[in-house]
Design an enzyme around this catalytic site. Structure first.
Site, mmCIF file in Angstrom:
data_model
loop_
_atom_site.group_PDB
_atom_site.id
_atom_site.type_symbol
_atom_site.label_atom_id
_atom_site.label_comp_id
_atom_site.label_asym_id
_atom_site.label_seq_id
_atom_site.Cartn_x
_atom_site.Cartn_y
_atom_site.Cartn_z
ATOM 1 N N ASN B 23 0.858 -1.190 0.000
ATOM 2 C CA ASN B 23 0.000 0.000 0.000
ATOM 3 C C ASN B 23 0.886 1.230 0.000
ATOM 4 O O ASN B 23 1.715 1.407 0.906
ATOM 5 C CB ASN B 23 -0.919 -0.001 1.234
ATOM 6 N N SER B 46 -4.896 -0.353 -3.179
ATOM 7 C CA SER B 46 -5.398 0.997 -2.963
ATOM 8 C C SER B 46 -6.569 0.869 -1.992
ATOM 9 O O SER B 46 -7.506 0.110 -2.253
ATOM 10 C CB SER B 46 -5.839 1.612 -4.285
ATOM 11 N N GLU B 47 -6.510 1.596 -0.883
ATOM 12 C CA GLU B 47 -7.448 1.296 0.207
ATOM 13 C C GLU B 47 -8.882 1.676 -0.117
ATOM 14 O O GLU B 47 -9.793 1.328 0.632
ATOM 15 C CB GLU B 47 -6.982 1.921 1.523
ATOM 16 N N ASN B 48 -9.101 2.384 -1.232
ATOM 17 C CA ASN B 48 -10.487 2.632 -1.631
ATOM 18 C C ASN B 48 -11.103 1.436 -2.358
ATOM 19 O O ASN B 48 -12.253 1.522 -2.802
ATOM 20 C CB ASN B 48 -10.598 3.902 -2.483
ATOM 21 N N SER B 88 -11.302 -3.892 2.287
ATOM 22 C CA SER B 88 -10.008 -3.286 2.024
ATOM 23 C C SER B 88 -9.228 -3.069 3.323
ATOM 24 O O SER B 88 -8.054 -3.440 3.433
ATOM 25 C CB SER B 88 -10.201 -1.951 1.301
#
Lengths: 231, 219, 219, 231
Positions: B23, B46-48, B88
């Protein structure tokens, strides 16, 4: 039991002033555009809005801020919005900031009937102040409560009259989580398809979580940070 | 000479190992993706809600439904997967992400990090930073060694509100690579042409300098 | 005359309202699906991961990957959705399922239910029953009023190990329809030709008989 | 980093005696047939098996029970298995019964980095004995710990070399949950497709949760209760 509404104004007509709303989306990606526009012209106010972000000055939740319809904003990140900053500094607007993963998981907890979760996010920071801390296997966790809203408003790519939803790419984000956390959940979709057209293995939000659905129109889908490469 | 931001990214990229799930935070960390060593395959999270982030799109090929956590338009690589924000952060919290790279305003000698709030300034929020630092098993910080006034950002303890505690494992600054061990910064490498003395003078937290300190290998 | 199991299912089906999401347990509850009133659309939830369960398949059209919680081959209706077991019990726990129908060995006057374990016999397990009874907002029990020895199964308190407490709202037995209110069974209807006296004599828990008790409308 | 293994024997080769295994499936639906067969001939024993059910006498986990490879079974329902019953009554086999929703959610909690959950299932019953009870909004909940296994073994419909998995119909059940709860997760798939062939919006288990994957063969997919209608 008809879940299909004619349009956004129809679907949000009974939302009263003072309501707590969840609004899906990450930045401007996957936000319920039609519903926000309808809220902006609805005249309701004193809203508490729970959303990962607060939009930009002239789009997304920014439209509600322009109209002074928002009393309190609960979010993880609220940059890119000058009117927001003005109202915050003047004391017109309350803000509660929540770590993004905590926000997401508290919504899910609600839809999963879990009254609370333990998360390590915020341990040792001001976020932990006044909260219960508990160790599991030598690691400290905060107790955070499940999150419910009077109305959850989400945007999906496709949906059907049963309320089943499919999201596209990273426009999924908070949408399926908030869809599970509304006392009443309203979904706007880019395409309302015939019942039976969606593959039941591909559905992200089963219809049981959705009370109202309508086909949105004129999606602008604004890009916040257009970034390209040259080759 | 102190590294520029591209060189910091380049140095951090050498920490990537084949098969890592990574990340990358906003700013310098995002640049790391441009320097992934040959033969090393990593999957960017990608944390979204995406595993398998690709490069920025060609002009005209951008898609408003496909962005990274910095809200930039992106692409995906073959074999990517989308998921919601709870899953996520679920994979982040459960330690499945091998490496997290993020920026910092301050880091303390015991690995505390401050990177979200400056008292007196408009607070924009922590986004996913608190979740990431509380959970990641391996955190590398990309940062400037000093602030514009020349004051050390590597401190005995942070002065700014904390994002997380005892979590930073390694720092790559414009001057040095340092590890955090047992409540100390340990100097591992120095920027080409930067002296150990300069690093010592610009590090306020406890610093261990053990033996010969090699120069970083950057272009 | 006492109802047979098909009549019990038929009577329970009258409790279904348009738009209900319903979980039907194994045995008599499964039969309820055959008596859904015309004009009433309900969606059947199967806790192994399906909303929108349809009838059994035609011979030759069965699919090993498509079963109900009783492990029977089934079909789906248009608009169905599959999900994993955690989400399935998530929608049960969060009260999204409007009605749960299940069988019972004993029910007490305060709504406790026992239906998973008989001491001294091989214990097969509770499956999803404990989750269902702990969470469902509306639980109807389908059961025989007495055991084969003629002893009441509607008791002051259960003698068998409990599945859940204070959860049963309504009972449809072979003799009667009863509601549970404030720690009492309340008689609502009796099976055609079955006297109030017989029901009183076969109900060991506190029973309220208030006014004229109509006969059930079953074929 | 190669995740693709040649076959079941290859993928399970390092599982030692005494290991704790999670095995996906509900009844005989969606069980990792190939892996179970390989375990049955592997010679390992003293296994703790976590699975919703225990198979039937001659299929599924029943095969491991026949060989006396299972020391302890953790499940929600263990009927339909005479050998199981014999071993249980003779004291050869330990059994722990867990409510189905609790079992599922404890697996998910592990994959979501939640150390524990609160669930109402089992309140007032023997399942609550010795467990912490806590009230939220006037309702009592049990604290139940996240569940992790040395190896989680699951079966998917399609998968790719990145470890991404898609399940079919109700064969999904516990599989994606257990896939998240293994220290090492092994997935067998009916069809191993080329990377890029799976739609990233349709993936149920992202590859990050899967360490090993192989293409299974000769799936029997036995039906436990064949039930049909006549017209």
């Amino acid at each position: 039991m008809n879940k299909v509404f004619y349009n956004a104004a129809d679907a949000i007509a009974d939302i009263p002033s003072g309501a707590t709303l969840m609004l899906g989306g990450f930045g401007l990606c996957g936000i319920p555009e039609n519903s926000i526009s309808a809220l902006a012209t609805s005249g309701i106010h004193h809203l508490t809005c729970i959303s990962n972000n607060a939009g930009v000055d002239d789009f997304g939740i920014g439209l509600l801020l322009q109209n002074r319809q928002v009393k309190k904003m609960i979010a993880s990140y609220v940059g890119e919005n000058a009117e927001f900053e003005r109202q915050l500094l003047s004391g017109e607007l309350e803000v509660e900031l929540i770590p993004q993963g905590t926000l997401a998981t508290r919504c899910m907890a609600s839809g999963y009937g879990l009254p609370a979760i333990y998360t390590p996010a915020g341990i040792g920071t001001e976020i932990a102040e006044g909260k219960e801390i508990r160790e599991f296997n030598g690691k400290a966790y905060l107790l955070e409560m499940a999150f419910e809203a009077d109305f959850a408003i989400v945007k999906a790519w496709k949906g059907d009259a049963m309320g089943n939803l499919i999201f596209k790419d990273t426009a999924r984000n908070f949408n399926p989580l908030m869809a599970m956390a509304g006392k009443i959940t309203i979904a706007e979709v880019e395409e309302l398809v015939a019942v039976g057209e969606l593959d039941p293995n591909h559905i992200h939000t089963p219809g049981i979580y959705v009370n109202r659905i309508f086909q949105g129109q004129d999606y602008e889908k604004r890009i916040e940070q257009l970034t390209t490469r040259t080759q | 000479m102190a590294l520029n931001k591209f060189q910091i990214a380049q140095r951090i990229a050498k920490e990537l190992k084949d098969g890592y799930y990574v990340n990358l935070g906003i700013g310098i960390p995002t640049l790391v993706a441009n320097y992934i060593p040959e033969g090393v395959n990593v999957v960017l999270q990608s944390e979204n809600g995406l595993l398998g982030m690709g490069p920025f799109p060609l002009q005209g090929e951008e898609d408003a439904d496909l962005i990274n956590a910095g809200k930039q338009t992106i692409t995906t690589i073959p074999g990517s997967a989308f998921f919601d924000s709870a899953m996520s952060f679920g994979m982040i919290r459960s330690g499945k992400v091998d490496l997290t790279v993020l920026g910092a305003m301050e880091v303390s000698e015991n690995g505390d990090i401050a990177n979200w709030k400056i008292p007196g300034k408009m607070v924009k929020g922590m986004g996913g930073a608190m979740d990431l630092v509380a959970s990641a098993k391996n955190i590398i910080v990309a940062m400037m060694h000093t602030n514009p006034k020349g004051e050390s950002k590597l401190l005995p303890s942070c002065t700014l509100p904390l994002t997380g505690i005892k979590c930073v494992k390694k720092i790559v600054s414009d001057l040095a690579v340092l590890e955090i061990v047992d409540g100390h910064f340990k100097l591992l490498e120095r920027a080409p042409g930067v002296s150990v003395e300069e690093i010592v003078s610009k590090t306020l937290g406890k610093l261990i300098v053990d033996g010969e300190i090699p120069e970083m290998d950057v272009n």
